[in-house]
Design a protein around this motif. Sequence first.
Motif, PDB file in Angstrom:
ATOM      1  N   ALA A 119      34.594 -18.008  17.326  1.00 46.45           N
ATOM      2  CA  ALA A 119      34.793 -18.501  16.045  1.00 46.45           C
ATOM      3  C   ALA A 119      33.574 -19.755  16.146  1.00 46.45           C
ATOM      4  CB  ALA A 119      36.106 -19.293  15.570  1.00 46.45           C
ATOM      5  N   ARG A 120      32.471 -19.398  15.846  1.00 52.76           N
ATOM      6  CA  ARG A 120      31.267 -20.424  15.776  1.00 52.76           C
ATOM      7  C   ARG A 120      31.696 -21.818  15.066  1.00 52.76           C
ATOM      8  NH1 ARG A 120      27.711 -19.716  19.364  1.00 52.76           N
ATOM      9  NH2 ARG A 120      26.083 -20.815  18.020  1.00 52.76           N
ATOM     10  N   LEU A 121      31.322 -22.982  15.630  1.00 56.08           N
ATOM     11  CA  LEU A 121      31.628 -24.213  15.029  1.00 56.08           C
ATOM     12  C   LEU A 121      30.520 -24.435  13.953  1.00 56.08           C
ATOM     13  CD1 LEU A 121      32.094 -26.206  18.497  1.00 56.08           C
ATOM     14  CD2 LEU A 121      33.724 -25.913  16.897  1.00 56.08           C
ATOM     15  N   ALA A 122      30.739 -25.282  12.992  1.00 60.91           N
ATOM     16  CA  ALA A 122      29.590 -25.795  11.878  1.00 60.91           C
ATOM     17  C   ALA A 122      28.837 -26.659  12.670  1.00 60.91           C
ATOM     18  CB  ALA A 122      30.519 -26.244  10.907  1.00 60.91           C
ATOM     19  N   PRO A 123      27.719 -26.422  12.280  1.00 62.84           N
ATOM     20  CA  PRO A 123      26.638 -27.384  12.862  1.00 62.84           C
ATOM     21  C   PRO A 123      27.041 -28.767  13.463  1.00 62.84           C
ATOM     22  CG  PRO A 123      25.565 -25.827  11.680  1.00 62.84           C
ATOM     23  CD  PRO A 123      27.117 -25.692  11.302  1.00 62.84           C
TER      24      PRO A 123
END
Length: 155
Positions: A119-123
């Motif tokens: 679940a990729r983190l927001a930049p």
Amino acid sequence: MIPDDDPMLSAAPGFRLARGVARHLRSLDYVSVQELVPAAGLRVDVMALGPKGEVWIVECKSGRADFAADRKWHNYLEWCDRFFWAVDSDFPTDLLPEGTGLILADAYDAEIIRMGPEARLAPARRKAMVHCFARHAALRLQGERDPGCRGGARI
């Protein structure tokens, strides 16, 4: 560096698991810190930073009671790309929630049994976590090199 005969290895099961996890993650080109605070009221057992900026959190559980007492683990999900449980070979793994990663560990090594879903983190969150990780690691290193140094703000 913690020697193999360090008394902490026999005294603290979570410490042993975290050590084995950190060793294994290093073999995967991840660096890690222990007991990092990503937000007020949270303290992760192991946070790892991958070669491409991946952020993993690993919660070490020494037994059924330790797991049952953990009411905050789901709050860690928003602070990482992948979440894992680290347990020893005697832990009843059927207690662990579906959709989380699983690492079997001891004081000397570990093995990823089940990869945690990504679940990729927001930049902006990733930048904040990498900054938090760097400050935590630098403060730990400075504390090792100069235990008497107490100046400056906390992380």
